[in-house]
Every structure is written in structure tokens, then in C-alpha cells.
Scaffold this motif. Structure first.
Motif, short mmCIF file in Angstrom:
data_model
loop_
_atom_site.label_atom_id
_atom_site.label_comp_id
_atom_site.label_asym_id
_atom_site.label_seq_id
_atom_site.Cartn_x
_atom_site.Cartn_y
_atom_site.Cartn_z
N SER A 108 0.86 -1.18 0.00
CA SER A 108 0.00 0.00 0.00
C SER A 108 0.90 1.23 0.00
O SER A 108 2.03 1.19 -0.47
CB SER A 108 -0.90 -0.03 1.23
OG SER A 108 -1.78 1.05 1.24
N ARG A 164 -1.67 -1.42 6.93
CA ARG A 164 -2.22 -1.16 5.61
C ARG A 164 -2.02 -2.31 4.63
O ARG A 164 -2.79 -2.46 3.69
CB ARG A 164 -1.56 0.11 5.03
CG ARG A 164 -1.94 1.37 5.76
CD ARG A 164 -3.37 1.78 5.42
NE ARG A 164 -3.52 2.17 4.03
CZ ARG A 164 -3.44 3.42 3.59
NH1 ARG A 164 -3.20 4.40 4.43
NH2 ARG A 164 -3.61 3.71 2.31
N ARG A 190 -9.42 -0.90 0.29
CA ARG A 190 -8.45 0.11 -0.11
C ARG A 190 -7.18 -0.55 -0.64
O ARG A 190 -6.61 -0.10 -1.65
CB ARG A 190 -8.12 1.01 1.08
CG ARG A 190 -7.13 2.12 0.74
CD ARG A 190 -6.93 3.06 1.90
NE ARG A 190 -6.58 2.36 3.12
CZ ARG A 190 -6.48 2.95 4.31
NH1 ARG A 190 -6.74 4.25 4.43
NH2 ARG A 190 -6.14 2.26 5.38
N GLN A 206 -7.93 -1.75 -4.02
CA GLN A 206 -8.01 -0.62 -4.95
C GLN A 206 -6.63 -0.15 -5.39
O GLN A 206 -6.42 0.21 -6.54
CB GLN A 206 -8.78 0.52 -4.29
CG GLN A 206 -8.93 1.76 -5.15
CD GLN A 206 -9.68 2.86 -4.42
OE1 GLN A 206 -10.03 2.71 -3.25
NE2 GLN A 206 -9.93 3.96 -5.09
N GLU A 207 -5.67 -0.16 -4.47
CA GLU A 207 -4.33 0.35 -4.77
C GLU A 207 -3.47 -0.66 -5.53
O GLU A 207 -2.41 -0.30 -6.04
CB GLU A 207 -3.62 0.74 -3.47
CG GLU A 207 -4.27 1.94 -2.79
CD GLU A 207 -3.74 2.14 -1.38
OE1 GLU A 207 -2.96 1.28 -0.92
OE2 GLU A 207 -4.12 3.14 -0.76
#
Length: 933
Positions: free
Chosen positions: A34, A315, A347, A350-351
């Protein structure tokens, strides 16, 4: 430029080693990442906004911690059956009682391979799946720069204390307010390594100036490496761990407050195989216990630990909450926890995923649906609705969230196989070019002169070379500027990248030039053909067929797991073919092939002459006894023929005995073998006798060509070897009946440490025995050439690799070999000794090959060059084909458990073969200069 075959082969292997390094760097995936750690800190996501106007949730902070103090006890190599099985009930009664009476939540955690310590610590603290290449970095762990639980706790003001494996100190430097690290690789230490942790407990448990205490115990892992999971030492060690857990838990309960309880977490970083090692993917290695013990659980992953400590979820974590740990909270708190976990996973997805793939991911869709329903639930909750309908609605949303977490976690776990295809392709191209160049060079390289002209001017100054360079540079620019993720080859400096591109271009031009010369020569009449047009023998056909069969078998996972069976079959078949050739030469061809019979007789006469000379030398025979010597020589010639016929059968019997020394592979690795029987404490006398006989055989097989001083030095050295083993208690002297003088630590080893050194000693004896039999009674009578002899050495070297107990799994790497004779952990000697012990079989056969070919210089001055070239070719064929196969199978179910470890073994073998061929070439060049002088 004129090169000898050996120099050419060594140069090709150096280029191949570069290609293998590039391919390995590209094959082992870049972990999911991330944002950088500096960008992690920020406001956590709020609860989903209600759909109504003017209604906003006031819960925007991280939920408060569930526990005041948390103690993590990581017991290295703790298998699940050590806690939940019969051994747990017998040796860990307090822990078993905590599991049964309901004051804990217990689970079986499945560790992802590679099951070695450093990657597993990273997985526990970051929640991510570690890269397979981390197994190499396990010896020297760099600081962990990714978002992790320790960094989050330190940033949040938590006070952390650590005692145990110093890998934690290397991964998390300057994060602990107090720590004491112990070396994890000195596996002979069962007691001090744990006492160094326990000695701090009484003092720390009385203090209140800490929030998180981490203890990493190593003794159980060391016992496993040395004696296996069924050792009598395992029970007392488990009982020691149980008493420590009892002390910690009792202290935590006595200091609990009414508001917040304390938590004890018990886990293992990995398990233990049936042989006591780890690194692979067998059930014993991947299944570990996970216990959460607290008075808060009287009812009856990194993500979970973060929630327990009131910290943000790391993360890069791909894990989901262990639901029972937080299941006792209110419905709003439960929904808040799963929403935070789902938001973090979505998230991360998504990254690391293109937009169009993210939107179609089922986990992402489920999360968005659950998040929308969660907003409606918040609206009802803020309106003061506390009916049964709201509770049931919350349970439905909770179920949706849990399903989304499961799917998201699964999707992210699959993305661990993100390959750097460009670097893989560059490495594979170099490897395939080298193989093709070696194949095309066979006629010249194996000719009587063993040298050929390598035209450097045409490749370096031709138009084709510049065109290929230009095209490859253009491709490099396009790939490196358009790739979404940075490739390793793109990260290199332009000077290095252009150098590799030029190397590929030169190899391509060289291949095309060689092919053109082959076609040109094929049109000319053959005046002096390099290769004879005679028919191939059965030995040649077996060598070619066996090589192809072995290479093709690498495409099946079961054949890789049981590759030792392939090599055992090949050398057994080779012995039968050699037996057939010897019978034919001695009996079948005697009547109708007088010329062949004369040649065979000449070979046996040479053996007889050697034996005759030795008898004259040993007995000091004078001229008056020449008649007796002549009759004795005739008897020796006749007996040598029968010994020669029996030699393949003797070798077959020896191979069968060596097979029983170690069980290896997967299917039968758990079964007892002769090595375990021999190294048990009840059979020390048998082991001592066998060790003494082996050392005596080494002396008598080697000393014949040595001077008197060398013989005395060798005898004293071998006596010192036995005396050292007797001093540390592995073997006994004839007058020694007990081992009371053995030191405490070495007494605990129960002779298992002798297994590694003893087996290498027996392997050395076997190689020396095989050398004497095959040289005198097989290769010379059959007049085998350097090519055949080299390939036979290579085959037997591969078989002896598995005779040692090695396999294509990382769990069979015996780290105990790295500490023979060491009183403390020294990294370079330990790594060298471990590597040497692992590849002792192939290395001994390679050394014998050099000695044999060097001794044959009077008969064939280019034997060493031929041998070096054949050795390089035999290593290049399987590694090139396997790289193609593993590239096509990179999404196979067993890619990380079977194919990847084999790829590491192949890579290391290429580097070792390169060193061997360089040594061959240096010795050959040195000998050539001496002859010229």
C-alpha cells in the motif's frame, strides 16, 4: 579467438548464472504494498453515513483497546498436535485446561510457505503474505519498512518489551523500550536460549511500565532440528513452556482491572515436519496453534491484534478478523470493527488492482452493499430504535460484512503471485541462448583438439548485432515506461541494462553464425569428420534417453517431490547396462570379433600390469622370484575379469544400502530409516564400529599413491576425526562404556548431531569405494571416453545428493551441519558448512571426476576440457527446460509448495556447477602450462 572447451563452458555458465539470477529475481513476486509508512498515519474512516439529510455519525476515531496489557508468547516450531493432541494433554496440562474450560479461544492457524521464522514474523506483524524469496533473507534480516503492528504501537505511544529471537530486533530496530535478543541459528542450544528469556519474566511481570510484552522461545525448534518431533526431549520442553504460560497467565489475572482485562496470546511461527525441520508445506509444518487466553472469554491475525490493542490495522494486511475474539461486544461495536477491516482490505485491493477489475471483484461488491446497509442501520440506531428488528438487521449486515471480508482476503491473497514477467523473460532468453550455443558447439567442443575458433568480430561489428541491440533497447524503453509496476530490470542503471542487452545480442549473433557455419559445412564433402559415424552403444542411448526422461519429468509436481526415485532408477539401469557391456566384451564378442577381443584383452592386460607392479613394489620381489610373479600376474588378470563382471552388482547392492540410509521425498519421508536407527542412543556401539570401519576404508583406498609422510598425516587426521566424535559423545572408544564426561548441552543431542557428519563420512567412503571399483574394473576395461565418464559422474552425484537425505523441499536442509565444531554462531562458516554438507555428494563426485580425468592425460590430453564441457551441458539442459516449464506453471496450485523450492535448488546448483567448471578450467590451464614448460 581460439578457446578450449573448458574455457568456453565456464564462460557459458557465467552467463547462464546471470540469466538465472535475473529470472529468480523476476519470478519471486513483488509483495502487495500500500502507501509508504509515512503516509499511513491519518484519520480512520468514519461509520457509513446515514442516507437521511443532516444525520452524521459521531464515531470517527479508532475503537478503544479491548485489553489493557497484551503478552504474546511465540513458541518457535509449535505444532498444533503439541497443544491439541495427546502430547498437549500430557505435557501442557494448564494450557489444555484453559482451552477446555472456556477461558480462551483456540484455533489452528495455517502458515503459508515458506515456513521459516523471518517471513512468518513479518506475516504475523503486517498481516501480509511474505514473499518466497524471504527464505534467503532469513539469515540476515533487514529492518522491516512496511506498515506493521510494532510500528503502529510505537507511534501510538505503546511501551513494548521484547525477549527472545534477535530476528525481531533486526526487523524492528529502536522500537522496544527494553529487549534482550538471542541468536536463533545456534541449534545445538536447547536450554540457555530459553533461560535467557525466562530470567526476565519475574521482574517484568511485577512492573506496570509496559503495554505489550513479546516473548519468542527457540528451544523447541532447536530440539526439532536436532532430534525430531518424537524425541524424548520434546515432552520436558513442552512442560517447561506450559509452566511459563501458567506463570504469565496467573500474573495477568492478578493485575486485572474491572474496566479492561489482560490478554495472553500463544502461537507458533510455523510447525515442524516429521524429520524435525521446516520450510516446506507439509501438514506438520503449516499447522500451528493460536490461543487467545483472557478472563474476558469466560463465555464459552494482525488485524485481530490491532483491534485488541486499539491500533489501526496495518495497511498491507490481507487478513480478516478472528470473529469470536470481538464477538462479545455490542452490535454497533461489532459493525464498527468489521467495517474498519473491510475498508482497509478494499483500499488495499483498490491500490493494487486496475479500476475495471476492482469494480468487478465480488468481495468489493459485497463490501459496498454491506456498507450501504450499515448506513441505514446507523440511521435507525441514531433515531433511538432499539427493537428486535434493529438487532436482526444488524446480524444480517454483520453476515454480509464477514462474507465480504472472506472474499476480499481471498482475492488479495491470490495477488501474491504478481510476477515480474519482463525480468523473467530477459533471464530466460539468456539461459536458452546459452543452452543453444552449447548444443551447437558439441561437435567442435568434443573433438580431438577440444578447441574451436570463436569469431568475436562478426557479432560485435556486424549490422545484425546493431539491429538487434537497437530493437531490444526500444523494447526496453517501451516496457519500462509503460509498465504499471516497476520491473527489477527497469530499475537497473541504463549502463547495466544496455550491457545485458548487448550480451543477448552477441549470443544471438553467435548462434546465427554457428548455424550458418553448420549449414555451410554440411554442403562440403566430409574429409575428416569430427564425430565418428559408428553406431551408438547402449550406454550412449541410455545417457541420452535418461537425460530427456528426467528433464520431461520436471513438469509434474509428484515427480519433483519424488525426484530421488528417478535418479535411483537411472543409476540402477546404468549399472545393468554396464553389466551387459562387460558380459558382451568378455564372452559374446570373443569368438566373432577378434579385433574387439584383442582391445578388451589389452585393457585387462593393462590392469594386470598395474597390479603386477604393485605386487612387486609391496613384496619387494627380486629377480629370483620373477617366475612366481608372472604366474601371479596371470591369475590376477583372470580374477580381474570376474571382479569386473561382479562390479556392477556390487555397486547395485551398495546403492540399495545407501537408499535405506535416509528416507526422503514426501510419500515415505515419515518412515523410519537406517540413519535414525543408527544414531539412536541404543545403537552407539554399532555407529562407532561403522564409523571406525569407514575411516579405515578411506585410509586404505587413498593411501596407496601417497608418500610415507602423507600416510602418517592422513592416519593421524582420521584418528583425530574419530577422537573428536568420541570426545563430544557421538561415538565411543572400545574401552569407554558410558558418556558421563560429556557436556550438558551435547548430552542432550542424543547422538543426532552425528547423523549429518556421520552420513557425510559414509558418503565420502562410498564415493571412494565406487571410484576404485568403477575406475579399475568398469571404465578402463570398457575404454569409456571422457564424455561418458563425466555423465556417469554427474548421475551418481545427483543420486548421492538424495542418498544424503536431501529432497526438493526446504525442510530437508540440515542446518545442524553448519555448527559442527562451532561454540557460537558465526554466519559465514555456518552458511559455508551447511551448503557444503547439503551438496557433499555432487561435490565429491565432481572432485573425483577431475582427479580421474587428470590422471588420464597421458591417454587423452583434452579429457578435462571434455569433462568440463559435458558437466556444463548436463546442468544447462535441465535448468533451461525447467525454467520454461515453471513459467508456464506459475499459476499452478503447487507453485509455492513444490515448483518454487525446486527452482531455488536448480539456481543454487547452477552457481555451484559454475564454480566447479571454473576450478576444472583453472586446473587444466595450470597443467597445460606445466607441460609446455
Amino acid at each position: 579467438m581460439r578457446l578450449r572447451s573448458g574455457v568456453f563452458a565456464s564462460s557459458c555458465l557465467l552467463m547462464e548464472a546471470l540469466g538465472v539470477a535475473l529470472f529468480l529475481r523476476g519470478f519471486f513476486p513483488v509483495p502487495i504494498r500500500s502507501l509508504s509508512r509515512r503516509e499511513v498515519r491519518g484519520d480512520p474512516p468514519a461509520e457509513p453515513a446515514p442516507s437521511g439529510p443532516g444525520m452524521v455519525s459521531n464515531w470517527t476515531k479508532i475503537p478503544p483497546p479491548l485489553f489493557k496489557k497484551v503478552v504474546i508468547v511465540l513458541i518457535d516450531a509449535l505444532r498444533d498436535d503439541f497443544v491439541f493432541g495427546s502430547k498437549g494433554k500430557q505435557f501442557m496440562p494448564y494450557t489444555a485446561q484453559a482451552v477446555e474450560k472456556g477461558t480462551s479461544y483456540s484455533f489452528i492457524a495455517e502458515a503459508k510457505p515458506p515456513t521459516v521464522t523471518m517471513p512468518r514474523i513479518k506475516a504475523l506483524m503486517t498481516g501480509s503474505i511474505p514473499g518466497f524469496i524471504d527464505v534467503i533473507m532469513n539469515l540476515n534480516s533487514p529492518a522491516l519498512l512496511d506498515d506493521n503492528l510494532i510500528w503502529q504501537a510505537k507511534t501510538s505511544g505503546k511501551r513494548i518489551i521484547f525477549y527472545g529471537d534477535d530476528t525481531w530486533v533486526k526487523l524492528f530496530p529502536k522500537y522496544f523500550v527494553e529487549y534482550d535478543g538471542t541468536t536463533s541459528f545456534f541449534v545445538s542450544d536447547f536450554t540457555e536460549v530459553d533461560n535467557n528469556v525466562t530470567r526476565h519474566l519475574d521482574r517484568v511481570l511485577k512492573r506496570e511500565d509496559w503495554d505489550l510484552l513479546i516473548l519468542h522461545y527457540l528451544g523447541l525448534d532447536h530440539i526439532g532440528h536436532m532430534t525430531g518431533p518424537n524425541s524424548p526431549l520434546v515432552g520436558p520442553k513442552l512442560n517447561e513452556m506450559d509452566n511459563i504460560l501458567k506463570k504469565i497467565h496467573t500474573s495477568l489475572i492478578s493485575k486485572e482491572e474491572a474496566s479492561l482485562p489482560n490478554l495472553l496470546v500463544v502461537c507458533g511461527d510455523h510447525g515442524m515436519s516429521e524429520t524435525g525441520s521446516h520450510g516446506g508445506s507439509s501438514e506438520g509444518e503449516v499447522r500451528t496453534p493460536l490461543l487467545f487466553i483472557s478472563s474476558a472469554f469466560e463465555k464459552r491475525s494482525a488485524s485481530t491484534l490491532a483491534v485488541c490493542l486499539g491500533l489501526p490495522i496495518p495497511r498491507n494486511s490481507v487478513g480478516k478478523l478472528i470473529w469470536p475474539v470481538v464477538g462479545g461486544k455490542t452490535m454497533r461495536e461489532q459493525l464498527r470493527f468489521v467495517h474498519l477491516n473491510g475498508f482497509q482490505l478494499s483500499r488495499l485491493l483498490q491500490e493494487n488492482t486496475p479500476v475495471y477489475e476492482k469494480e468487478s471483484d465480488p468481495g468489493y461488491e459485497h463490501f459496498k452493499i454491506a456498507e450501504k446497509s450499515h448506513g441505514n442501520w446507523i440511521k435507525l440506531y441514531l433515531e433511538g430504535n432499539n427493537s428486535e428488528i434493529l438487532l436482526n438487521f444488524g446480524k444480517k449486515i454483520l453476515k454480509q460484512y464477514l462474507e465480504a471480508l472472506k472474499t476480499l482476503s481471498s482475492s488479495l491473497s491470490k495477488q501474491v503471485a504478481q510476477y515480474d514477467v519482463y525480468s523473467m523473460l530477459v533471464g530466460a532468453v539468456i539461459i536458452m541462448e546459452v543452452l543453444l550455443l552449447l548444443l551447437l558447439s558439441i561437435p567442435k567442443a568434443l573433438s580431438s583438439r577440444a578447441e574451436f575458433e570463436v569469431p568475436l568480430s562478426p557479432p560485435l561489428f556486424s549490422l545484425l548485432f546493431y539491429l538487434i541491440c537497437l530493437v531490444l533497447c526500444a523494447v526496453h524503453v517501451i516496457v519500462c515506461t509503460s509498465a504499471e509496476s516497476l520491473c527489477y530490470f527497469c530499475s537497473l542503471s541504463w549502463l547495466t541494462a544496455v550491457g545485458v542487452i548487448m550480451l543477448i545480442s552477441v549470443l544471438m549473433c553467435g548462434i546465427l553464425s554457428t548455424i550458418a557455419r553448420v549449414f555451410e559445412n554440411s554442403r562440403l564433402p566430409l574429409k575428416n569428420p569430427v564425430v565418428s559415424s559408428s553406431n551408438w552403444s547402449e550406454i550412449d542411448l541410455l545417457i541420452v534417453t535418461g537425460t530427456l526422461v528426467h528433464v520431461l519429468s520436471l513438469g509434474a509436481s509428484s515427480f519433483i517431490e519424488e525426484e530421488h526415485q528417478t535418479w535411483y532408477f537411472l543409476i540402477n539401469t546404468l549399472c545393468l547396462v554396464l553389466c551387459q557391456e562387460l558380459c558382451r566384451n568378455n564372452f559374446l564378442l570373443k569368438e566373432w570379433d577378434p579385433q574387439h577381443s584383442t582391445a578388451v584383452k589389452r585393457n585387462f592386460d593393462r590392469i594386470g600390469e598395474v597390479s603386477e607392479c604393485k605386487n612387486i613394489d609391496m613384496l619387494g620381489t627380486r629377480n629370483s622370484k620373477l617366475g612366481k610373479t608372472t604366474s601371479s600376474a596371470e591369475f590376477i588378470k583372470d580374477s580381474d575379469k570376474w571382479i569386473s563382471l561382479a562390479s556392477p552388482w556390487i555397486i547395485l547392492i551398495c546403492c540399495r544400502l545407501l537408499r535405506s540410509l535416509n528416507q526422503t521425498g514426501v510419500q515415505w519421508a515419515h518412515r523410519p530409516d537406517f540413519g535414525h536407527w543408527l544414531t539412536s542412543s541404543e545403537h552407539k556401539s554399532e555407529l562407532s564400529f561403522l564409523a571406525a570401519v569407514s575411516l579405515l576404508m578411506v585410509f586404505f583406498l587413498v593411501q596407496r599413491r601417497c608418500s610415507l609422510v602423507s600416510k602418517i598425516a592422513m592416519a593421524l587426521g582420521l584418528l583425530g576425526v574419530y577422537s573428536y566424535r568420541a570426545a563430544i559423545g557421538n561415538v565411543i572408544f572400545p574401552w569407554q562404556h558410558d558418556s558421563q564426561d560429556i557436556s550438558k548441552n551435547l548430552k542432550n543431542v542424543c547422538n543426532y548431531k552425528e547423523k549429518c557428519a556421520g552420513i557425510i563420512q559414509h558418503i565420502c567412503t562410498s564415493v571412494q569405494l565406487y571410484k576404485t571399483i568403477m575406475t579399475k574394473y568398469i571404465w578402463r576395461p570398457l575404454n569409456c571416453d571422457a564424455t561418458q565418464i563425466t555423465i556417469m559422474h554427474y548421475w551418481f552425484g545427483q543420486a548421492f545428493f538424495y542418498f544424503q537425505g536431501n529432497s526438493n523441499g526446504l525442510a530437508t536442509v540440515d542446518v545442524t551441519a553448519g555448527f559442527v565444531g562451532l561454540e557460537s554462531y558465526l554466519e559465514i562458516p555456518a552458511v559455508f558448512l551447511t551448503a557444503f554438507a547439503t551438496y557433499a555428494g555432487p561435490l565429491l563426485w565432481a572432485i573425483h571426476l577431475l582427479c580421474y580425468l587428470s590422471s588420464e592425460d597421458s591417454r587423452n590430453s583434452v579429457a578435462v576440457s571434455h569433462g568440463s564441457f559435458c558437466y556444463a551441458l548436463m546442468r544447462s539442459i535441465p535448468v533451461a527446460i525447467y525454467i520454461v516449464l515453471v513459467t508456464g506453471l506459475r499459476y499452478h496450485l503447487f507453485i509455492w509448495s513444490v515448483f518454487s523450492p525446486k527452482l531455488l535448488y536448480e539456481g543454487v546448483h547452477v552457481f555451484i556447477t559454475t564454480a566447479i567448471c571454473l576450478f576444472f578450467t583453472a586446473m587444466d590451464q595450470n597443467h597445460s602450462h606445466k607441460v609446455q614448460d
